[in-house]
Motif scaffolding. Sequence first.
Motif, PDB file in Angstrom:
ATOM      1  N   ARG A  44       0.839  -1.200   0.000  1.00 47.31           N
ATOM      2  CA  ARG A  44       0.000   0.000   0.000  1.00 47.31           C
ATOM      3  C   ARG A  44       0.870   1.245   0.000  1.00 47.31           C
ATOM      4  NH1 ARG A  44      -5.065   1.555   0.649  1.00 47.31           N
ATOM      5  NH2 ARG A  44      -5.482   3.577   1.597  1.00 47.31           N
ATOM      6  N   ASP A  45       0.440   2.238  -0.727  1.00 40.67           N
ATOM      7  CA  ASP A  45       1.154   3.512  -0.824  1.00 40.67           C
ATOM      8  C   ASP A  45       0.302   4.606  -0.193  1.00 40.67           C
ATOM      9  OD1 ASP A  45       3.468   5.040  -2.484  1.00 40.67           O
ATOM     10  OD2 ASP A  45       1.613   6.196  -2.534  1.00 40.67           O
ATOM     11  N   GLY A  46       0.952   5.563   0.481  1.00 41.15           N
ATOM     12  CA  GLY A  46       0.213   6.622   1.146  1.00 41.15           C
ATOM     13  C   GLY A  46      -0.551   7.514   0.203  1.00 41.15           C
ATOM     14  N   VAL A  47      -0.145   7.585  -1.062  1.00 39.61           N
ATOM     15  CA  VAL A  47      -0.808   8.418  -2.063  1.00 39.61           C
ATOM     16  C   VAL A  47      -1.662   7.587  -3.003  1.00 39.61           C
ATOM     17  CG1 VAL A  47      -0.465   9.992  -4.016  1.00 39.61           C
ATOM     18  CG2 VAL A  47       0.959  10.210  -1.966  1.00 39.61           C
ATOM     19  N   PHE A  48      -1.074   6.523  -3.568  1.00 42.91           N
ATOM     20  CA  PHE A  48      -1.733   5.762  -4.635  1.00 42.91           C
ATOM     21  C   PHE A  48      -2.557   4.579  -4.125  1.00 42.91           C
ATOM     22  CE2 PHE A  48       2.054   7.685  -6.655  1.00 42.91           C
ATOM     23  CZ  PHE A  48       1.389   8.504  -7.543  1.00 42.91           C
ATOM     24  N   GLY A  49      -2.582   4.347  -2.812  1.00 47.47           N
ATOM     25  CA  GLY A  49      -3.422   3.302  -2.262  1.00 47.47           C
ATOM     26  C   GLY A  49      -2.861   1.910  -2.472  1.00 47.47           C
ATOM     27  N   GLU A  50      -3.755   0.920  -2.622  1.00 51.84           N
ATOM     28  CA  GLU A  50      -3.344  -0.465  -2.806  1.00 51.84           C
ATOM     29  C   GLU A  50      -2.541  -0.619  -4.099  1.00 51.84           C
ATOM     30  OE1 GLU A  50      -3.703  -2.768  -0.640  1.00 51.84           O
ATOM     31  OE2 GLU A  50      -4.949  -1.601   0.749  1.00 51.84           O
ATOM     32  N   LEU A  51      -1.360  -1.203  -3.998  1.00 50.58           N
ATOM     33  CA  LEU A  51      -0.465  -1.310  -5.147  1.00 50.58           C
ATOM     34  C   LEU A  51      -0.619  -2.665  -5.825  1.00 50.58           C
ATOM     35  CD1 LEU A  51       2.758   0.439  -3.799  1.00 50.58           C
ATOM     36  CD2 LEU A  51       1.018   1.371  -5.308  1.00 50.58           C
ATOM     37  N   ASP A  52      -1.701  -2.799  -6.602  1.00 47.37           N
ATOM     38  CA  ASP A  52      -1.839  -3.983  -7.436  1.00 47.37           C
ATOM     39  C   ASP A  52      -1.057  -3.773  -8.727  1.00 47.37           C
ATOM     40  OD1 ASP A  52      -3.337  -2.221  -8.906  1.00 47.37           O
ATOM     41  OD2 ASP A  52      -5.283  -3.054  -8.309  1.00 47.37           O
ATOM     42  N   ASP A  53      -1.214  -4.646  -9.699  1.00 46.34           N
ATOM     43  CA  ASP A  53      -0.408  -4.562 -10.917  1.00 46.34           C
ATOM     44  C   ASP A  53      -0.598  -3.242 -11.660  1.00 46.34           C
ATOM     45  OD1 ASP A  53       0.644  -7.028 -10.449  1.00 46.34           O
ATOM     46  OD2 ASP A  53      -0.795  -8.111 -11.704  1.00 46.34           O
ATOM     47  N   GLN A  54      -1.816  -2.697 -11.647  1.00 44.58           N
ATOM     48  CA  GLN A  54      -2.067  -1.427 -12.330  1.00 44.58           C
ATOM     49  C   GLN A  54      -1.462  -0.268 -11.550  1.00 44.58           C
ATOM     50  OE1 GLN A  54      -3.355  -0.888 -15.234  1.00 44.58           O
ATOM     51  NE2 GLN A  54      -4.114  -2.931 -15.730  1.00 44.58           N
ATOM     52  N   ALA A  55      -1.665  -0.268 -10.242  1.00 39.99           N
ATOM     53  CA  ALA A  55      -1.216   0.865  -9.433  1.00 39.99           C
ATOM     54  C   ALA A  55       0.304   0.938  -9.331  1.00 39.99           C
ATOM     55  CB  ALA A  55      -1.823   0.770  -8.040  1.00 39.99           C
ATOM     56  N   LYS A  56       0.977  -0.208  -9.456  1.00 41.40           N
ATOM     57  CA  LYS A  56       2.430  -0.201  -9.323  1.00 41.40           C
ATOM     58  C   LYS A  56       3.117   0.589 -10.429  1.00 41.40           C
ATOM     59  CE  LYS A  56       3.087  -4.397  -6.592  1.00 41.40           C
ATOM     60  NZ  LYS A  56       3.607  -5.780  -6.543  1.00 41.40           N
ATOM     61  N   GLU A  57       2.409   0.868 -11.501  1.00 42.32           N
ATOM     62  CA  GLU A  57       2.985   1.699 -12.565  1.00 42.32           C
ATOM     63  C   GLU A  57       3.377   3.075 -12.039  1.00 42.32           C
ATOM     64  OE1 GLU A  57       0.727   2.076 -16.079  1.00 42.32           O
ATOM     65  OE2 GLU A  57       0.370  -0.057 -16.321  1.00 42.32           O
ATOM     66  N   TYR A  58       2.667   3.536 -11.016  1.00 41.62           N
ATOM     67  CA  TYR A  58       2.944   4.862 -10.485  1.00 41.62           C
ATOM     68  C   TYR A  58       4.088   4.869  -9.480  1.00 41.62           C
ATOM     69  CZ  TYR A  58      -1.269   6.448 -12.801  1.00 41.62           C
ATOM     70  OH  TYR A  58      -2.188   6.777 -13.758  1.00 41.62           O
ATOM     71  N   ARG A  59       4.645   3.713  -9.145  1.00 41.72           N
ATOM     72  CA  ARG A  59       5.823   3.634  -8.289  1.00 41.72           C
ATOM     73  C   ARG A  59       6.920   2.851  -8.994  1.00 41.72           C
ATOM     74  NH1 ARG A  59       5.585   3.758  -2.826  1.00 41.72           N
ATOM     75  NH2 ARG A  59       7.822   3.422  -3.026  1.00 41.72           N
ATOM     76  N   SER A  60       7.150   3.171 -10.257  1.00 42.98           N
ATOM     77  CA  SER A  60       8.104   2.416 -11.067  1.00 42.98           C
ATOM     78  C   SER A  60       9.265   3.260 -11.578  1.00 42.98           C
ATOM     79  CB  SER A  60       7.376   1.785 -12.266  1.00 42.98           C
ATOM     80  OG  SER A  60       6.734   2.784 -13.047  1.00 42.98           O
ATOM     81  N   LEU A  61       9.411   4.483 -11.082  1.00 41.93           N
ATOM     82  CA  LEU A  61      10.463   5.377 -11.562  1.00 41.93           C
ATOM     83  C   LEU A  61      11.809   4.970 -10.970  1.00 41.93           C
ATOM     84  CD1 LEU A  61      11.131   7.946 -13.187  1.00 41.93           C
ATOM     85  CD2 LEU A  61      10.674   9.266 -11.103  1.00 41.93           C
ATOM     86  N   THR A  62      12.776   4.650 -11.812  1.00 38.83           N
ATOM     87  CA  THR A  62      14.103   4.247 -11.350  1.00 38.83           C
ATOM     88  C   THR A  62      14.903   5.460 -10.898  1.00 38.83           C
ATOM     89  OG1 THR A  62      15.113   4.473 -13.539  1.00 38.83           O
ATOM     90  CG2 THR A  62      14.087   2.344 -12.998  1.00 38.83           C
ATOM     91  N   ALA A  63      16.016   5.200 -10.208  1.00 35.04           N
ATOM     92  CA  ALA A  63      16.880   6.286  -9.746  1.00 35.04           C
ATOM     93  C   ALA A  63      17.443   7.084 -10.919  1.00 35.04           C
ATOM     94  CB  ALA A  63      18.010   5.728  -8.887  1.00 35.04           C
TER      95      ALA A  63
END
Length: 482
Positions: A44-63
């Motif tokens: 779970r993310d504090g902004v994007f909520g439950e991180l299922d396969d669709q939501a994980k796209e928003y936490r995929s930015l590399t360094a």
Amino acid sequence: MEPKRDNDTPTSESNPTDAKDIYTTAIEPAGDEKHAAAEALPDRDGVFGELDDQAKEYRSLTAWGAFMIMTKANLGVGVLAIPGVFHSVGLVPGYVLIIGLCAMMTFAVSYIGPFKRRHPECYSVADALYLVWGPAGRDIMAFQFCIGKISAIASFLVSIATCLNAITVHGACTAVFIAVAAVVGFLLSSIRTLHKVSWLAWVGVVSISVGLLVVTIAVGIQDRPAAAPRTGPWDKDLRIFANPSFTQCISSITTIIFSYSATPTFFSVLCEMKEPRKYQRVMLASQGLMCVIYLVIGTLFYYYCGQYVSSPSLGSAGPLTKRISYGLVLPALLVSLCIWTHIIAKFLFVRILFGTYDLTHPTKKHYIVWLSINFVSTLLGYLFASAIPIFSVIVSFIGATCSTPGTLLPFPIMWWHDEWRRRPWAERKPKLATAIVYLTMVLFACTIIVSGTYSSIKQIINAKATNGPWTCADNSNSVPKK
């Protein structure tokens, strides 16, 4: 979007049970397993909520992707105005301003990491001020953030129009070029995640680097810059120390601040990073690189061109090189337009759909809201760009009215809220030096906002006589004057 209020917000100090928030959960090592397991996203993310396969796209930015977005967001039209700053205030004062303002802004945004760790529900500086001053603080900061980013969009639209005018030797009305740039910008900014935008950032950084390299070599080997007299002696009038007027001095400061004006967007970049523990080193590397680029490029242009440096500086090497260099940097300007439009649209998008299933899933409502916000943001930028289609004026105006309050004011307030506001004196005393630095930053920002706004308004009034709104006139000085 309603982030938790101050008295409800868990921190690592006050609530051990909640100490492993979204930030720390994402960065702690997981036993002996390295890399993938150690950096695995939480559920779970504090902004994007439950991180299922669709939501994980928003936490995929590399360094590396974050580094390129931070760098490209800053590396744009600002670098093209730095040589003019050196001539206005002198080389040594110019160095002091560039290094000093870079250090100040780097110190300010270094607190984004600790603040996000304690308040994982925050996506932007507006959310941060909600914790301090409630809805009023959030709305004021949100308004300022939006105005600042829309103004930046306008500056890139003007720059792209200048670029197209230079390439085509004013082949069409400037107002038409601004409209074309707005359409392309809307299409690019509609990409949904920063991870995908980061690939464009690579293109942008390479594009502007090659363009600057070409024109730098050209001004170094040519006999004289394009704006110098064609025959006879010419004087560069290089100034180690200048004697600028008050307006010139303030305009130079706001121009440099504008060159670092992407720093508030680092909050959003951190929120989409796959490995948030790397934020600090990525940010420091980006800021350090920007400072070096501004010093090196600004010095070379000013040394070879002196008082005859053009604004923007890409026009300093003559008509042919000017067309080539503008052609090379055109992709970079389009990428900058994409990044800035994307960030303001994502800010509003998260604000509107926060806490809903539609925020991270490709529903009909998701796409309607996302594309509508992108369209409105681009349209407002287009209207602003068409009203003030002059590069130097718009850069100075944005630096004073939008960049200064956005880059220097929120972070001292965030620090004061977490580190000073409710601490006993015994805990405050070791942080007294930091408090003085932040207070100085606030006073400096307030001074620049008032004086810079006055200075830029005077420039706009004076410029309006020759270049009115929705003008067709050439803004790249590519057409010889009669």
